[in-house]
Design a protein around this motif. Structure first.
Motif, PDB file in Angstrom:
ATOM      1  N   GLU A   1      38.370  30.398  62.139  1.00 48.03           N
ATOM      2  CA  GLU A   1      38.125  29.600  60.319  1.00 48.03           C
ATOM      3  C   GLU A   1      37.072  30.279  59.893  1.00 48.03           C
ATOM      4  O   GLU A   1      37.292  30.261  58.783  1.00 48.03           O
ATOM      5  CB  GLU A   1      37.437  28.117  61.430  1.00 48.03           C
ATOM      6  CG  GLU A   1      36.551  27.413  60.168  1.00 48.03           C
ATOM      7  CD  GLU A   1      36.254  26.470  60.682  1.00 48.03           C
ATOM      8  OE1 GLU A   1      35.585  25.535  60.328  1.00 48.03           O
ATOM      9  OE2 GLU A   1      35.861  26.212  61.851  1.00 48.03           O
ATOM     10  N   GLN A   2      36.012  31.118  59.630  1.00 46.76           N
ATOM     11  CA  GLN A   2      35.519  31.912  59.410  1.00 46.76           C
ATOM     12  C   GLN A   2      35.879  32.892  58.289  1.00 46.76           C
ATOM     13  O   GLN A   2      35.861  32.954  57.180  1.00 46.76           O
ATOM     14  CB  GLN A   2      34.422  32.387  59.703  1.00 46.76           C
ATOM     15  CG  GLN A   2      33.922  31.837  60.388  1.00 46.76           C
ATOM     16  CD  GLN A   2      32.429  32.484  61.403  1.00 46.76           C
ATOM     17  OE1 GLN A   2      32.968  33.695  62.180  1.00 46.76           O
ATOM     18  NE2 GLN A   2      30.863  31.541  61.117  1.00 46.76           N
ATOM     19  N   LYS A   3      37.406  33.791  58.830  1.00 46.78           N
ATOM     20  CA  LYS A   3      37.907  34.549  58.376  1.00 46.78           C
ATOM     21  C   LYS A   3      39.028  34.045  56.726  1.00 46.78           C
ATOM     22  O   LYS A   3      38.756  34.630  55.650  1.00 46.78           O
ATOM     23  CB  LYS A   3      38.925  35.287  59.166  1.00 46.78           C
ATOM     24  CG  LYS A   3      38.691  36.202  60.072  1.00 46.78           C
ATOM     25  CD  LYS A   3      39.821  36.591  60.971  1.00 46.78           C
ATOM     26  CE  LYS A   3      38.761  37.967  62.002  1.00 46.78           C
ATOM     27  NZ  LYS A   3      40.237  38.872  62.611  1.00 46.78           N
ATOM     28  N   VAL A   4      38.928  32.800  57.990  1.00 48.53           N
ATOM     29  CA  VAL A   4      39.779  32.068  56.421  1.00 48.53           C
ATOM     30  C   VAL A   4      38.719  31.198  55.253  1.00 48.53           C
ATOM     31  O   VAL A   4      39.782  31.346  54.505  1.00 48.53           O
ATOM     32  CB  VAL A   4      41.058  30.748  56.884  1.00 48.53           C
ATOM     33  CG1 VAL A   4      41.750  30.123  55.907  1.00 48.53           C
ATOM     34  CG2 VAL A   4      42.269  31.096  58.663  1.00 48.53           C
ATOM     35  N   LEU A   5      38.141  31.337  55.772  1.00 50.03           N
ATOM     36  CA  LEU A   5      37.452  30.396  54.683  1.00 50.03           C
ATOM     37  C   LEU A   5      36.525  31.663  53.613  1.00 50.03           C
ATOM     38  O   LEU A   5      36.134  31.148  52.355  1.00 50.03           O
ATOM     39  CB  LEU A   5      36.016  30.140  55.293  1.00 50.03           C
ATOM     40  CG  LEU A   5      36.316  28.447  55.821  1.00 50.03           C
ATOM     41  CD1 LEU A   5      34.872  27.993  56.510  1.00 50.03           C
ATOM     42  CD2 LEU A   5      36.809  27.522  55.260  1.00 50.03           C
ATOM     43  N   ALA A   6      36.690  33.051  54.192  1.00 52.36           N
ATOM     44  CA  ALA A   6      36.368  33.726  53.853  1.00 52.36           C
ATOM     45  C   ALA A   6      36.881  34.260  52.020  1.00 52.36           C
ATOM     46  O   ALA A   6      37.566  34.488  51.198  1.00 52.36           O
ATOM     47  CB  ALA A   6      36.341  34.957  54.225  1.00 52.36           C
ATOM     48  N   ILE A   7      38.694  34.589  52.573  1.00 53.54           N
ATOM     49  CA  ILE A   7      39.890  34.715  51.792  1.00 53.54           C
ATOM     50  C   ILE A   7      39.815  33.680  50.583  1.00 53.54           C
ATOM     51  O   ILE A   7      39.567  34.028  49.619  1.00 53.54           O
ATOM     52  CB  ILE A   7      40.629  34.618  52.729  1.00 53.54           C
ATOM     53  CG1 ILE A   7      40.402  35.747  53.280  1.00 53.54           C
ATOM     54  CG2 ILE A   7      41.606  34.928  51.469  1.00 53.54           C
ATOM     55  CD1 ILE A   7      40.887  37.288  52.429  1.00 53.54           C
ATOM     56  N   ALA A   8      39.474  31.871  51.628  1.00 51.98           N
ATOM     57  CA  ALA A   8      39.447  31.159  50.372  1.00 51.98           C
ATOM     58  C   ALA A   8      38.725  30.843  48.739  1.00 51.98           C
ATOM     59  O   ALA A   8      38.652  30.358  47.763  1.00 51.98           O
ATOM     60  CB  ALA A   8      39.726  29.376  51.385  1.00 51.98           C
ATOM     61  N   ALA A   9      37.324  31.279  50.209  1.00 51.96           N
ATOM     62  CA  ALA A   9      36.088  31.403  48.651  1.00 51.96           C
ATOM     63  C   ALA A   9      36.727  32.800  47.227  1.00 51.96           C
ATOM     64  O   ALA A   9      35.454  32.136  46.134  1.00 51.96           O
ATOM     65  CB  ALA A   9      34.442  32.103  49.442  1.00 51.96           C
ATOM     66  N   LYS A  10      36.625  33.699  48.028  1.00 52.21           N
ATOM     67  CA  LYS A  10      36.875  34.392  46.047  1.00 52.21           C
ATOM     68  C   LYS A  10      38.226  34.265  45.640  1.00 52.21           C
ATOM     69  O   LYS A  10      38.372  33.353  44.582  1.00 52.21           O
ATOM     70  CB  LYS A  10      38.370  35.726  47.182  1.00 52.21           C
ATOM     71  CG  LYS A  10      36.735  37.033  48.236  1.00 52.21           C
ATOM     72  CD  LYS A  10      37.374  38.104  48.769  1.00 52.21           C
ATOM     73  CE  LYS A  10      36.429  38.388  49.597  1.00 52.21           C
ATOM     74  NZ  LYS A  10      36.604  39.547  50.317  1.00 52.21           N
ATOM     75  N   ASP A  11      40.004  33.279  46.529  1.00 54.10           N
ATOM     76  CA  ASP A  11      40.519  32.975  45.777  1.00 54.10           C
ATOM     77  C   ASP A  11      40.236  31.754  45.476  1.00 54.10           C
ATOM     78  O   ASP A  11      40.544  30.968  43.964  1.00 54.10           O
ATOM     79  CB  ASP A  11      41.488  32.101  46.467  1.00 54.10           C
ATOM     80  CG  ASP A  11      42.335  33.184  47.347  1.00 54.10           C
ATOM     81  OD1 ASP A  11      42.047  33.796  47.427  1.00 54.10           O
ATOM     82  OD2 ASP A  11      43.475  33.011  48.160  1.00 54.10           O
ATOM     83  N   MET A  12      39.056  31.042  45.000  1.00 53.67           N
ATOM     84  CA  MET A  12      39.175  29.380  44.743  1.00 53.67           C
ATOM     85  C   MET A  12      37.605  29.593  44.063  1.00 53.67           C
ATOM     86  O   MET A  12      37.225  28.667  42.878  1.00 53.67           O
ATOM     87  CB  MET A  12      38.754  28.498  45.926  1.00 53.67           C
ATOM     88  CG  MET A  12      39.764  28.669  46.594  1.00 53.67           C
ATOM     89  SD  MET A  12      39.201  26.868  47.534  1.00 53.67           S
ATOM     90  CE  MET A  12      40.944  26.306  48.808  1.00 53.67           C
TER      91      MET A  12
ATOM     92  N   GLN B   1      30.765  25.618  49.769  1.00 49.93           N
ATOM     93  CA  GLN B   1      30.705  24.448  49.226  1.00 49.93           C
ATOM     94  C   GLN B   1      32.529  23.851  49.970  1.00 49.93           C
ATOM     95  O   GLN B   1      33.392  23.745  49.288  1.00 49.93           O
ATOM     96  CB  GLN B   1      31.062  25.222  48.006  1.00 49.93           C
ATOM     97  CG  GLN B   1      29.760  24.393  47.773  1.00 49.93           C
ATOM     98  CD  GLN B   1      29.431  25.104  45.938  1.00 49.93           C
ATOM     99  OE1 GLN B   1      30.596  24.902  45.146  1.00 49.93           O
ATOM    100  NE2 GLN B   1      28.761  25.598  45.473  1.00 49.93           N
ATOM    101  N   LEU B   2      32.914  24.851  51.120  1.00 49.25           N
ATOM    102  CA  LEU B   2      34.283  25.028  51.588  1.00 49.25           C
ATOM    103  C   LEU B   2      34.158  24.212  52.902  1.00 49.25           C
ATOM    104  O   LEU B   2      33.003  24.235  53.605  1.00 49.25           O
ATOM    105  CB  LEU B   2      35.085  26.244  51.267  1.00 49.25           C
ATOM    106  CG  LEU B   2      35.181  27.122  50.058  1.00 49.25           C
ATOM    107  CD1 LEU B   2      36.087  28.562  51.120  1.00 49.25           C
ATOM    108  CD2 LEU B   2      36.026  26.422  49.502  1.00 49.25           C
ATOM    109  N   LYS B   3      35.313  23.538  53.233  1.00 47.22           N
ATOM    110  CA  LYS B   3      35.496  22.882  54.522  1.00 47.22           C
ATOM    111  C   LYS B   3      36.943  23.113  54.764  1.00 47.22           C
ATOM    112  O   LYS B   3      37.962  23.082  54.450  1.00 47.22           O
ATOM    113  CB  LYS B   3      35.350  21.680  53.428  1.00 47.22           C
ATOM    114  CG  LYS B   3      35.246  20.532  55.262  1.00 47.22           C
ATOM    115  CD  LYS B   3      34.912  18.911  55.026  1.00 47.22           C
ATOM    116  CE  LYS B   3      36.340  18.303  56.610  1.00 47.22           C
ATOM    117  NZ  LYS B   3      35.286  16.871  55.458  1.00 47.22           N
ATOM    118  N   LEU B   4      36.956  23.008  56.174  1.00 48.91           N
ATOM    119  CA  LEU B   4      38.394  22.916  56.704  1.00 48.91           C
ATOM    120  C   LEU B   4      38.850  21.655  56.818  1.00 48.91           C
ATOM    121  O   LEU B   4      38.119  21.058  57.767  1.00 48.91           O
ATOM    122  CB  LEU B   4      38.362  23.623  57.892  1.00 48.91           C
ATOM    123  CG  LEU B   4      39.534  24.316  58.724  1.00 48.91           C
ATOM    124  CD1 LEU B   4      40.668  25.411  57.384  1.00 48.91           C
ATOM    125  CD2 LEU B   4      39.733  24.928  60.205  1.00 48.91           C
TER     126      LEU B   4
END
Length: 382
Positions: free
Chosen positions: A161-172, A178-181
């Motif tokens: 989950e932490q890896k995905v959120l890190a990538i999503a923070a850059k993309d968005m 401010q992100l939530k799975l």
């Protein structure tokens, strides 16, 4: 006239008769000395004896059948109708069982969640609208209930989950806090993780992994990853803008994709003030048929339109160009609202549907909107 036995007696001379008698005695002695043939004896039939009862008392009665309390049934149906924006008239409980859950989270809590470690007696309830099925867990009264669904992100390891959120923070372009799975489900991918343009060749291998939905203010991203999250890709087709965030549909065991028949595409529509429920099908020969599902025995299909072969081919091309298969298993429904229709779209051979609510179809991703509009032009008689 002499009988046959009398004639035989005359034919036999005394000496011959004596020899014959000795032969018979010898054969009989040999049979007695031979080992007996073992045969399997049939088991004795047991004799049923009446159960003694005390004088003046009746024999014991069988245990009463288990019944689902009405309060539990009502709580589950109301919760499902509210959360999925469906008319409660289209729902029914098709099965249930008594269960004992391991904690106050009914066995569905995340590892970091605080769940009371005490056994909870309750129920597992199966709900259906005639086309799909959902399972709920409740306590004994139905006040505490949770749905067993693929949106339970507890299945995703925390490190992933932490890896995905890190990538999503850059993309968005937003901070991680401010992100939530929002949802996660296990998936198997090809060599491109299911994300590639039509000109890209992807190796047809099975890569076990995940599909997750990450939300941020006014946007969400759908990500595909392998099991260890060393490969992560955002799917631009299913990602979107706005406040309407999709969820994942519960898998339907009755839909295995093996029986395609003559149906190219179909939709299931239910809900509305009148509690409508009908299926619309596009056949290979261009016939557009509709079946009313409100009766216990569905009525015969009604022909509502006849398409030309060119129109059929154009619709199939629309599905391919807008990557309909990417939307399978997604559900687009608002939280709260008035009466509406829920529509489930399924293509030939697909193992899942795409579901949306009519009042929010313009908030779905652009490519799904193109598909919905093309289907509406076909199914609305001119």
């Amino acid at each position: 006239m002499k009988s046959t036995s009398q004639k035989m007696a005359q034919w036999l001379k005394p000496g011959v008769a004596t020899i014959a008698l000795l032969s018979l005695l010898t054969i009989g002695m040999q049979s007695l000395n031979a080992k007996p043939i073992q045969t399997e004896a049939s088991p004795p039939v047991p004799t049923l004896k009446p159960v003694p009862t005390q004088k003046g008392t009746a024999p014991p009665r069988p245990a009463p059948a288990v019944r689902l309390p009405g309060s539990v049934k009502t709580a589950v149906l109301r919760a499902h109708a509210r959360d999925f924006q469906m008319s409660i008239k289209t729902l029914r409980v098709v099965s249930f069982s008594q269960e004992t859950w391991p904690d106050s989270c009914l066995g569905l809590g995340r590892p970091e969640a605080t769940c009371g470690l005490a056994l909870v007696s309750g129920w597992r309830v199966e709900v259906s609208n005639g086309a799909k099925r959902w399972f709920y867990r409740t306590d004994r009264t139905g006040r505490n209930l949770q749905m067993e669904n693929t949106n339970n992100a507890s299945s995703l390891p925390r490190a992933i989950e932490q890896k995905v959120l890190a990538i999503a923070a850059k993309d968005m372009g937003v901070p991680v806090n401010q992100l939530k799975l929002a949802a996660a489900r296990a998936r198997g991918w090809d060599g491109c993780l299911g994300v590639a343009d039509p000109t890209t060749g992807c190796t047809m291998i099975l890569i076990p992994g995940w599909q997750v939905i990450v939300t941020a203010p006014q946007q969400y991203g759908v990500y595909h990853l392998n099991q260890t999250a060393t490969l992560i890709k955002q799917n631009p087709t299913t990602s979107g803008k706005g406040t309407l965030v999709p969820t994942f549909l519960q898998p339907d065991p009755s839909t295995d994709g093996s029986n395609t028949g003559d149906v190219i595409f179909q939709s299931m529509t239910s809900g509305g003030i009148a509690g409508l429920a009908y299926k619309t099908l596009l056949m290979k020969d261009g016939k557009v048929m509709r079946i009313d599902l409100r009766q216990q025995t569905p009525a015969a299909p009604t022909l509502i339109r006849q398409l030309t072969s060119q129109e059929v081919q154009a619709f199939v091309a629309t599905l391919q160009q807008n990557e309909f298969s990417d939307f399978l298993g997604f559900n687009y429904a608002p939280i709260g609202g008035a009466d509406y229709f829920t529509i489930a779209l399924t293509a030939s051979g697909a193992t899942q549907s795409t579901q949306y609510v009519d009042i929010v179809q313009d908030q779905t991703p652009p490519k799904l909107q193109q598909i919905i509009q093309a289907w509406n032009r076909i199914t609305n008689p001119r």
